[in-house]
Design an enzyme around this catalytic site. Structure first.
Site, mmCIF file in Angstrom:
data_model
loop_
_atom_site.group_PDB
_atom_site.id
_atom_site.type_symbol
_atom_site.label_atom_id
_atom_site.label_comp_id
_atom_site.label_asym_id
_atom_site.label_seq_id
_atom_site.Cartn_x
_atom_site.Cartn_y
_atom_site.Cartn_z
ATOM 1 N N GLU A 40 0.843 -1.200 0.000
ATOM 2 C CA GLU A 40 0.000 0.000 0.000
ATOM 3 C C GLU A 40 0.880 1.253 0.000
ATOM 4 O O GLU A 40 1.907 1.310 0.663
ATOM 5 C CB GLU A 40 -0.871 -0.031 1.250
ATOM 6 C CG GLU A 40 -1.845 1.124 1.383
ATOM 7 C CD GLU A 40 -2.678 1.020 2.664
ATOM 8 O OE1 GLU A 40 -3.788 1.558 2.669
ATOM 9 O OE2 GLU A 40 -2.214 0.400 3.648
ATOM 10 N N LYS A 110 -9.935 0.917 -2.424
ATOM 11 C CA LYS A 110 -10.116 0.415 -1.058
ATOM 12 C C LYS A 110 -11.501 0.760 -0.524
ATOM 13 O O LYS A 110 -11.914 1.921 -0.527
ATOM 14 C CB LYS A 110 -9.040 1.017 -0.162
ATOM 15 C CG LYS A 110 -9.021 0.495 1.264
ATOM 16 C CD LYS A 110 -7.873 1.155 2.021
ATOM 17 C CE LYS A 110 -7.765 0.662 3.453
ATOM 18 N NZ LYS A 110 -6.675 1.366 4.169
ATOM 19 N N CYS A 151 -5.081 -3.578 2.845
ATOM 20 C CA CYS A 151 -4.816 -3.317 4.256
ATOM 21 C C CYS A 151 -6.027 -3.522 5.177
ATOM 22 O O CYS A 151 -6.366 -4.653 5.504
ATOM 23 C CB CYS A 151 -4.228 -1.914 4.417
ATOM 24 S SG CYS A 151 -3.345 -1.677 5.990
#
Length: 264
Positions: A40, A110, A151
């Site tokens: 990321e 995301k 993440c």
């Protein structure tokens, strides 16, 4: 399929970060990787006032990793970057994946944003500056369906089950996982996602200190569908390689048919 997880310590100097990423991709290709995964925010993880101007999915960031993929004839998952968002105050946290010719094969924004307040330890509200994505993404990599996540998504098992419903056999997790949670939760969550979804999980993390006052856990790893850690990075910048046995994946799904036995 041979995969490589590239562990980095990105800072505020974007040029230097990309140089490290390019070196690690060189090493991944030399090791025979078919697919290399970066963490990321691979191009910048530092103070907001040093962040690069957000780009579209065909900007300089994309061009850099597309060229690397084409140069090596290797699939490259370029971690994530700040994509230009829906308004001037918020970007998207976006992953891009390029095929062996450098063509953009897929992308993912995301969905779950890291809004956490732990008094005296951490205060981080990702939603102040990042807009959430809305759509899960599965990309065929040499015909193998790969589900994308980033993440904090790791804490939401419903996303990964949806990716499996869309056909995923491999789950990718580029991350900048915090040290204080990573040391207790990172491996546990990764192994859980692998076991419950009977998928390979490939996780590439940031490692070490980042301004302002952030430390990432690292420990990038590759986990098989039984939950076994096949390879784990030491606590340094570098490349870790593992081979995915797709026959083993199908055998596990046949012998322990938990996905087929679902009732909900």
């Amino acid at each position: 399929m041979r995969v490589a997880v590239c562990q980095v310590n990105s800072r505020e100097d974007r040029k230097a970060n990309l140089e490290v990423a390019a070196e690690l991709l060189d090493r991944a290709a030399a090791a025979g990787a078919d697919l290399a995964i970066l963490p990321e925010y691979v191009d910048h993880l530092g103070p907001a006032d040093t962040a690069p101007v957000p780009e579209e999915r065909d900007g300089e960031f994309a061009a850099f990793f597309a060229a690397a993929a084409a140069r090596h004839g290797m699939w490259v998952h370029a971690g994530s970057f700040h994509e230009r968002g829906p308004d001037p105050d918020r970007t998207y946290n976006t992953s891009l994946i390029f095929d062996r010719t450098g063509r953009l094969a897929g992308s993912y924004r995301k969905i779950h944003l890291y809004d956490v307040e732990i008094p005296g330890r951490v205060s981080y509200l990702e939603s102040r500056t990042v807009a959430p994505g809305a759509e899960p993404a599965v990309v065929p990599v040499d015909g193998l369906p790969v589900g994308l996540s980033i993440c904090y998504d790791l804490r939401f098992p419903e996303l990964y089950r949806r990716l499996v419903e869309l056909g995923a056999r491999v789950l990718v997790v580029p991350a900048a996982f915090m040290l204080h949670t990573g040391r207790d939760h990172w491996e546990v969550l990764l192994r859980a996602r692998a076991i419950e979804n009977q998928c390979y999980v490939i996780a590439a993390g940031q490692i070490g200190d980042h301004e302002p006052g952030r430390t990432c856990f690292g420990r990038s790893m590759v986990i098989d569908p039984w939950g076994t850690v096949l390879a784990q990075a030491p606590d340094v910048v570098g490349v870790t390689v593992a081979d995915l046995d797709l026959d083993r994946l199908e055998r596990i799904r046949t012998e322990l048919p938990s996905l087929a036995n679902r009732r909900l």
